[in-house]
Design an enzyme around this catalytic site. Structure first.
Site, PDB file in Angstrom:
ATOM      1  N   GLU A   1     -10.742  -1.759   6.354  1.00 19.32           N
ATOM      2  CA  GLU A   1      -9.524  -2.013   7.304  1.00 19.32           C
ATOM      3  C   GLU A   1     -10.175  -2.697   8.359  1.00 19.32           C
ATOM      4  OE1 GLU A   1      -5.424   0.329   6.218  1.00 19.32           O
ATOM      5  OE2 GLU A   1      -6.887   1.359   7.552  1.00 19.32           O
TER       6      GLU A   1
ATOM      7  N   GLN B   1       0.806  -1.163  -0.019  1.00 20.75           N
ATOM      8  CA  GLN B   1       0.066  -0.043   0.142  1.00 20.75           C
ATOM      9  C   GLN B   1       0.875   1.272  -0.147  1.00 20.75           C
ATOM     10  OE1 GLN B   1      -2.996   0.096   3.246  1.00 20.75           O
ATOM     11  NE2 GLN B   1      -3.425   2.290   2.850  1.00 20.75           N
TER      12      GLN B   1
ATOM     13  N   SER C   1      -2.147   7.364  14.167  1.00 15.99           N
ATOM     14  CA  SER C   1      -1.638   7.442  15.448  1.00 15.99           C
ATOM     15  C   SER C   1      -2.790   7.849  16.329  1.00 15.99           C
ATOM     16  CB  SER C   1      -0.844   8.798  15.584  1.00 15.99           C
ATOM     17  OG  SER C   1      -0.994   9.980  15.302  1.00 15.99           O
TER      18      SER C   1
ATOM     19  N   SER D   1       4.446  -1.516   4.219  1.00 14.28           N
ATOM     20  CA  SER D   1       4.448  -2.790   4.675  1.00 14.28           C
ATOM     21  C   SER D   1       4.724  -3.794   3.511  1.00 14.28           C
ATOM     22  CB  SER D   1       3.191  -3.187   5.309  1.00 14.28           C
ATOM     23  OG  SER D   1       3.276  -2.439   6.604  1.00 14.28           O
TER      24      SER D   1
ATOM     25  N   SER E   1       1.307   6.414   2.897  1.00 21.55           N
ATOM     26  CA  SER E   1       2.173   7.563   3.605  1.00 21.55           C
ATOM     27  C   SER E   1       3.303   7.926   3.059  1.00 21.55           C
ATOM     28  CB  SER E   1       2.496   6.937   4.785  1.00 21.55           C
ATOM     29  OG  SER E   1       1.208   6.343   5.503  1.00 21.55           O
TER      30      SER E   1
END
Length: 382
Positions: A234, A115, A359, A150, A118
Site C-alpha cells: 500500500e 477490497q 486509524s 471502496s 474491514s
C-alpha cells in the site's frame, strides 16, 4: 534531498507529459479512462514482471509517471486497487493460472477490483473477522458482511478475507478468496452516504446460500500471510503523487488567504508556513523510504503525518474564507443533493483521513509494538 533524474528519465518525462496532454482531457468516465490507460500500457508500470499487457518501469520512471499524472489533472483512478494491491499480491503468491486469468484484464483496465477486508466488528482489528466461507466441491459458499469497501459499486471482482476453518481463532484459519461481484441476488452492495454527500464507500453483504468463490490465493488457511503481504504494497510511489495533490490544495488555500486578507493575520501566516514546511518534510521522508523494505514503522509514521497534515489543511481552507465558507456554491434545495465547493469538500472529507486506512490509534499501536518493542495490546478472542 530530491530525486535524481538521468537524461533517459527526462526523455520518459517528456513522453508521459505528451501522452497525458493528448488523452487526459477526453475521458468520458472512469471505466473508459482505465481502458485508455491500459491500451497504452500505462497500467502495471511498477509490477516486477511484464508480459500481461503492461510495460515495466524503473523506480525513477514510476516516480515520473505518478507525479506527472497528478500534475496533469487526469481523472481519478478507479483501477488502482487491482493494479497496486491485487496484482503485486498475485505476482507474489498467486498460481500461474491466477496470473494468466486476472493480470491481463487488470492491465487492460477491463476488470475493476475492490477490497473485502474491514467488517462492522473487525475494522482496525483485522484478525477478528467473522465472514465465513464453506467449501463445497470446487468452490466456497460465503456468508457475512464487509464495510467501508471502496468502489464496490463499480467493481467486477472483490478479494475477500474470510474464515474457512470454523473453529479457528484470530489470524489462523483465514483464506484469501477472489469473488466475482456479478452475482445478482447473492451479493448486495449498499452505498454509505458520507459528509460530502457522495458515496465512495459501501457495505457488501454475502448471502451464504448463494454467494460463491472459486479462487483461493496462497492456499486454504493461508489468508493472513497473503493479506499482510498485500498491506505491504500500500505504500510506494503513489505517496509522492498524493503529495503533488496536497501541494496544489495548499497553493489554493494560500491564494485564498491573500485574496481575503486572512494572510495579514500573523497566526494564519504562521499556520500556512507550517503547512508548507511539513509538506516538504513529508516529501523528503517519502523519497528517503522509497523502495525500502523491512521498516515496520515507516508506513505507520507516514500515515500519521499526512492524515493529520491534511486535516489541518482542511481547517485552514475554511478559516481563511471566514463566514463565506459556510455558503455553498449553489442554492440549497431539500429535494436535491447539496453541493460543495473544493474547499468545503476538502474540509469535510479530510475528517476521515485519520480513520480510514488504519486509524491514528492503530498506527501508534503498530509503532509502539513493532518498533519500540512495548508490550502488546491485549486482544479479545474472536
Amino acid at each position: 534531498m530530491d530525486f535524481e533524474f538521468a537524461a533517459e528519465d527526462e526523455v520518459f518525462r517528456t513522453e508521459v507529459r505528451g501522452w497525458l496532454a493528448a488523452h487526459a482531457g477526453g475521458a468520458t468516465d472512469r471505466r473508459t479512462w482505465e481502458k485508455t490507460l491500459g491500451a497504452a500500457g500505462w497500467i502495471g508500470l511498477g509490477w516486477p514482471e511484464s508480459g500481461y499487457g503492461n510495460r515495466t518501469g524503473t523506480l525513477t520512471q514510476q516516480v515520473v509517471w505518478a507525479e506527472e499524472y497528478a500534475r496533469s489533472g487526469a481523472p481519478p483512478r478507479s483501477g488502482h486497487i487491482g493494479e497496486n494491491l491485487l496484482a503485486p499480491t498475485l505476482l507474489a503468491h498467486g498460481s500461474a493460472e491466477h496470473k494468466r486469468r486476472f493480470l491481463p484484464p487488470v492491465a487492460a483496465g477491463e476488470e475493476l477490483w475492490c477490497q473485502g477486508y474491514s467488517e462492522p466488528g473487525a475494522g482496525s482489528d483485522l484478525a477478528g473477522i467473522r465472514t465465513s466461507a464453506v467449501r463445497e466441491g470446487t468452490s466456497y459458499r460465503i456468508t457475512g458482511q464487509k464495510i467501508w469497501t471502496s468502489l464496490a459499486h463499480e467493481a467486477d471482482w472483490c478479494f475477500v478475507l474470510a474464515r474457512t476453518e470454523p473453529d479457528s481463532r484470530r489470524h489462523h484459519g483465514l483464506s484469501f478468496l477472489l469473488v466475482p461481484m456479478d452475482q445478482p441476488g447473492r451479493i448486495e452492495v449498499r452505498p454509505i452516504r458520507q459528509l460530502t454527500g457522495t458515496s465512495d464507500f459501501n457495505e457488501v453483504f454475502f448471502d451464504g446460500a448463494l454467494a460463491r468463490a472459486e479462487h483461493v490465493v496462497g492456499g486454504a488457511g493461508q489468508g493472513w500471510r497473503v493479506a499482510m503481504s498485500l498491506l505491504g504494497f500500500e505504500r510506494g510511489v503513489s505517496t509522492l503523487a498524493q503529495q503533488i495533490g496536497f501541494a496544489e490544495e495548499l497553493a489554493r488555500v494560500v491564494r485564498t488567504a491573500l485574496r481575503t486578507g486572512a494572510a495579514d493575520d500573523p497566526v494564519v501566516r504562521a499556520r500556512l508556513v507550517r503547512q508548507w514546511a511539513e509538506l516538504r518534510t513529508m516529501r523528503w521522508n517519502a523519497l528517503r523510504t522509497l523502495g525500502g523494505s523491512g521498516d515496520a514503522g515507516a508506513p505507520s509514521a507516514a500515515k500519521l503525518l499526512w492524515a493529520n497534515w491534511h486535516q489541518r489543511l482542511g481547517e485552514l481552507a475554511v478559516q481563511v474564507r471566514g463566514a463565506a465558507a459556510a455558503a455553498g456554491p449553489a442554492d440549497w434545495s431539500p429535494s436535491a443533493p447539496y453541493e460543495l465547493d473544493a474547499d468545503q469538500h476538502l474540509f469535510l472529507f479530510s475528517r476521515a483521513d485519520t480513520i480510514y486506512g488504519g486509524s491514528d490509534q492503530v498506527q501508534r499501536t503498530i509503532i509502539a509494538e513493532r518498533v519500540l518493542g512495548l508490550p502488546r495490546e491485549p486482544k479479545g478472542v474472536a
